[in-house]
Design an enzyme around this catalytic site. Structure first.
Site, PDB file in Angstrom:
ATOM      1  N   ASN A 166      10.762 -11.906  42.624  1.00 44.79           N
ATOM      2  CA  ASN A 166      10.659 -13.296  43.082  1.00 44.79           C
ATOM      3  C   ASN A 166       9.347 -13.933  42.610  1.00 44.79           C
ATOM      4  OD1 ASN A 166      10.307 -15.136  46.100  1.00 44.79           O
ATOM      5  ND2 ASN A 166      11.846 -15.467  44.547  1.00 44.79           N
ATOM      6  N   ARG A 178       2.462 -15.445  36.168  1.00 47.63           N
ATOM      7  CA  ARG A 178       1.720 -14.946  37.332  1.00 47.63           C
ATOM      8  C   ARG A 178       1.789 -13.429  37.426  1.00 47.63           C
ATOM      9  NH1 ARG A 178       1.165 -14.812  43.456  1.00 47.63           N
ATOM     10  NH2 ARG A 178       3.397 -14.842  43.771  1.00 47.63           N
ATOM     11  N   ARG A 203       4.054  -8.699  48.218  1.00 57.55           N
ATOM     12  CA  ARG A 203       4.270  -7.504  47.399  1.00 57.55           C
ATOM     13  C   ARG A 203       3.174  -6.466  47.585  1.00 57.55           C
ATOM     14  NH1 ARG A 203       4.496 -12.111  45.308  1.00 57.55           N
ATOM     15  NH2 ARG A 203       6.431 -13.040  44.532  1.00 57.55           N
ATOM     16  N   LYS A 244      17.403  -3.857  41.416  1.00 65.60           N
ATOM     17  CA  LYS A 244      16.878  -4.481  40.208  1.00 65.60           C
ATOM     18  C   LYS A 244      15.598  -3.802  39.716  1.00 65.60           C
ATOM     19  CE  LYS A 244      15.357  -7.674  37.256  1.00 65.60           C
ATOM     20  NZ  LYS A 244      13.945  -7.240  37.171  1.00 65.60           N
ATOM     21  N   PRO A 260      19.756  -3.633  34.681  1.00 66.33           N
ATOM     22  CA  PRO A 260      19.104  -4.521  35.649  1.00 66.33           C
ATOM     23  C   PRO A 260      19.773  -5.887  35.692  1.00 66.33           C
ATOM     24  CG  PRO A 260      17.504  -3.551  34.099  1.00 66.33           C
ATOM     25  CD  PRO A 260      18.874  -3.289  33.562  1.00 66.33           C
ATOM     26  N   ASP A 274      19.232  -9.467  36.930  1.00 65.93           N
ATOM     27  CA  ASP A 274      18.340 -10.463  37.500  1.00 65.93           C
ATOM     28  C   ASP A 274      19.050 -11.809  37.480  1.00 65.93           C
ATOM     29  OD1 ASP A 274      17.979 -11.857  34.963  1.00 65.93           O
ATOM     30  OD2 ASP A 274      16.986 -10.034  34.375  1.00 65.93           O
TER      31      ASP A 274
END
Length: 298
Positions: A140, A145, A194, A236, A253, A255
Site C-alpha cells: 500500500n 517512497r 509497516r 502478495k 504475485p 498486485d
DNA sequence: GGGCAGGTCTAAG
DNA sequence: CTTAGACCTGCC
C-alpha cells in the site's frame, strides 16, 4: 548456451547476452536499490562523457556497489570483484533461458505482446532478507517512497563500506541491526504501520523462528505458507519474496496492476495455475507492459 | 483537502 | 470463508 561474466584487464562484462536490458531489469519493479546514474551537470565534465551517463544503472547488491551499463551488445559490470566467481552470473540469473520462457508464452496473445515489450527483463536473484523486508515496505505504498524508505533504512542501520569509486555505501541491514533499532527505530524512518511488520520479520529471522535458507528446499506452496507466518506478509509479499529471492518462478504475485490485467484481458477467469511453471516471469512482463501502456515509467 | 500508492490485518456477518 | 474498513505517509 549460458553467458558467464568475463573478467580480464580490470574489466568485467557479459559478452552479447540475450534477454538482458538493464533499463528493464532495474525498472520493472523487482528491486528498489538501483537507480539510473545521474550525471552531475554542475560539474565540468568532458563532453564525450555525456553519452554514456544515460544508460548506467548503479546500486548495491551482494554487498558491493556496482554500475551496470549496456555498451553495444555487451553489458559492463563496474565494481565486480576480481574473483567474483559466479556471483554476478547468479545475481543476473544467467543460467535461465528467458528466450525459451518467452517462447513458451506464444500460445497466449496478451503474454506474447507483453513479452515483446519486456523481453529484456531478467528475474534477479536477490538477497532473501532484503527482498522480504523490501516488499513488506512496499505494501500500500508507491515506488518513490518505497525506495526512499529503503535508502534511509540502509543508511541508518546498514554496514558501511567503500565502493570502487571511493564513495561510501551501505549494505542492507541485518536482522540483528533492525531488532536492535526496534520498532521505534523503524517508525522514525517514516515506515508508518509497516514498522511493526518489519520488526516482526527481523525478530522471527533473528530468533530462528524463520529460517530463510530453508525456503530454497520448499515447493512454492509451502514457501508461501511459511513466509506468511510473518506478520504483515500476505500472499502478495510472500509471492514477491518467493519469486525475487528464492527463484520460485511459478510464484505469481497479484498486485493492483496484475489484477487489472486479469480483469481487462482475461475476463477475470485466469489465475496463477493458468500461467504455470514460469508464471512469475509472465507476471513481470505483464506488470511492466501494463504500466507502460498507462504511461507509468520511472 | 480527499484520493491514491506493487496489501494486510482485524472484526464482523 | 468472505468482506468491508482502517492503516502511516507523502505527493498530487
Amino acid at each position: 548456451m549460458t553467458t558467464k561474466l568475463i573478467q580480464k584487464n580490470d574489466l568485467s562484462f557479459f559478452r552479447s547476452p540475450v534477454n538482458f536490458d538493464p533499463e528493464l531489469i532495474f525498472n520493472c519493479g523487482q528491486c528498489f536499490r538501483f537507480d539510473r546514474k545521474t550525471v552531475d551537470t554542475t560539474l565540468d565534465t568532458p563532453a564525450d562523457t555525456n553519452a554514456s551517463g544515460n544508460g548506467v544503472f548503479c546500486g548495491v547488491a551482494k554487498g558491493r556497489y556496482i554500475e551496470v551499463e549496456k555498451l553495444g551488445d555487451d553489458i559492463i559490470i563496474r565494481g565486480a570483484d576480481k574473483d567474483a566467481d559466479g556471483l554476478w552470473d547468479d545475481y543476473f540469473d544467467m543460467d535461465t533461458d528467458y528466450g525459451a520462457i518467452g517462447k513458451s508464452f506464444e500460445h497466449d496473445r496478451v503474454l506474447c505482446e507483453a513479452y515483446k515489450y519486456g523481453s529484456g527483463i531478467r528475474i534477479l536473484h536477490q538477497d532473501e532478507f532484503e527482498t522480504l523486508i523490501s516488499f513488506i515496505i512496499s505494501q500500500n505504498n508507491n515506488i518513490p517512497r518505497i525506495k526512499g524508505i529503503i535508502k534511509n533504512l540502509c543508511a541508518a542501520y546498514g554496514e558501511p563500506f567503500e565502493g570502487f569509486d571511493g564513495n561510501t555505501y551501505h549494505a542492507f541491514p541485518t536482522a540483528e541491526a533492525i531488532v536492535r533499532a526496534g520498532e521505534q527505530g523503524m517508525k522514525e524512518l517514516r515506515m508508518g504501520f509497516r514498522a511493526g511488520y518489519v520488526y516482526d520479520a527481523a525478530k522471527k529471522v533473528l530468533d530462528g523462528e524463520i529460517d530463510l535458507k530453508s525456503v530454497y528446499g520448499m515447493d512454492t506452496k509451502s514457501a508461501l505458507e511459511y513466509l506468511m507466518k510473518i506478520k504483515g506478509v500476505g500472499l502478495k509479499v510472500a509471492s514477491c519474496t518467493a519469486l525475487f529471492a528464492f527463484k520460485k518462478y511459478d510464484a505469481f504475485p497479484v498486485d493492483v496492476w496484475v489484477k487489472r490485467i486479469l480483469e481487462k484481458y482475461y475476463n477475470g477467469e485466469k489465475d496463477a495455475d493458468y500461467f504455470g511453471e514460469y508464471g512469475g516471469v509472465a507476471q513481470q512482463y505483464l506488470f511492466y507492459y501494463e504500466r507502460c501502456m498507462n504511461g507509468v515509467m520511472l
